[in-house]
Design a protein around this motif. Sequence first.
Motif, short mmCIF file in Angstrom:
data_model
loop_
_atom_site.label_atom_id
_atom_site.label_comp_id
_atom_site.label_asym_id
_atom_site.label_seq_id
_atom_site.Cartn_x
_atom_site.Cartn_y
_atom_site.Cartn_z
N VAL A 20 0.87 -1.18 0.00
CA VAL A 20 0.00 0.00 0.00
C VAL A 20 0.90 1.23 0.00
O VAL A 20 1.74 1.40 0.88
N TRP A 25 -7.74 -4.95 1.59
CA TRP A 25 -6.28 -5.07 1.49
C TRP A 25 -5.64 -5.47 2.80
O TRP A 25 -4.50 -5.90 2.81
N ASP A 53 -4.35 -0.39 -8.00
CA ASP A 53 -5.66 0.01 -7.50
C ASP A 53 -5.48 1.38 -6.85
O ASP A 53 -4.58 1.55 -6.01
N LEU A 103 -2.00 -1.18 -3.80
CA LEU A 103 -3.00 -0.13 -3.64
C LEU A 103 -2.29 1.20 -3.45
O LEU A 103 -1.30 1.29 -2.73
#
Length: 235
Positions: free
Chosen positions: A105, A234, A208, A184
């Motif tokens: 992330v 996630w 994403d 992400l």
Amino acid sequence: MLLNTRTWGSGDRIALLIHGIMSDHRTWRRVGPALAERGYRVIAVDLRGHGASGRAAGPQGYGPGDYADDLVETLPAGAELALGHSLGGLTLAAAVDRLAPRRAVYVDPAWHLPAGDTGYRAELFTAAKSLAREHIAMFNPRWEEEDLDIEMATMRLWDERSAHGLVECVGRDLWPAKPVVPSLVTLADPSFLVSAENARMLEERGFDVRTVVGAGHTIHRDDFDGFMAALEGWI
């Protein structure tokens, strides 16, 4: 360089947290425990020049490659999850192939530092080290009091030479060509680091992308609930 770390939880799954410039592991004071409650053993680092970690000999020791090498030396490979904010996002992207987390992330990542008078200027960061608490509160009106206290403490510890070490990145294309692992990108609203056009480009490359409406650059401090909601699916 072996980095100072802070750990929350004792779960079987590992989550790694990497902070942005001028900060340290304390920026994750709510995120770390929240992930621990979800069954993670959470490891947050202090990057070199930040917090209780060591200092480089000069600005030349504060490039993305230096930070990335430190992560690989300090953190376990194969974690379930890795999160990097701003400079931490740039650093994670430079180390992700070696750290090999299952998911990554990137929180308002610093993948492009624009040039020019309105772009990245190291002296503005170094000047911020002398800001009074009320100025930090003015720039971050949604922060809690504890976050303001932490920011004051972390800036006193921060080695401002690290801001000059990033000058080599100014104007360069540091956008990842593709996600190395499922990835992400969470963005501020608006994001001053990732424009709407670049957000679309990242989506086209396989990332994403989610925006936390109304949140500033330090999303997890501006809107903790919105940040955690953006991670659903996630974490």
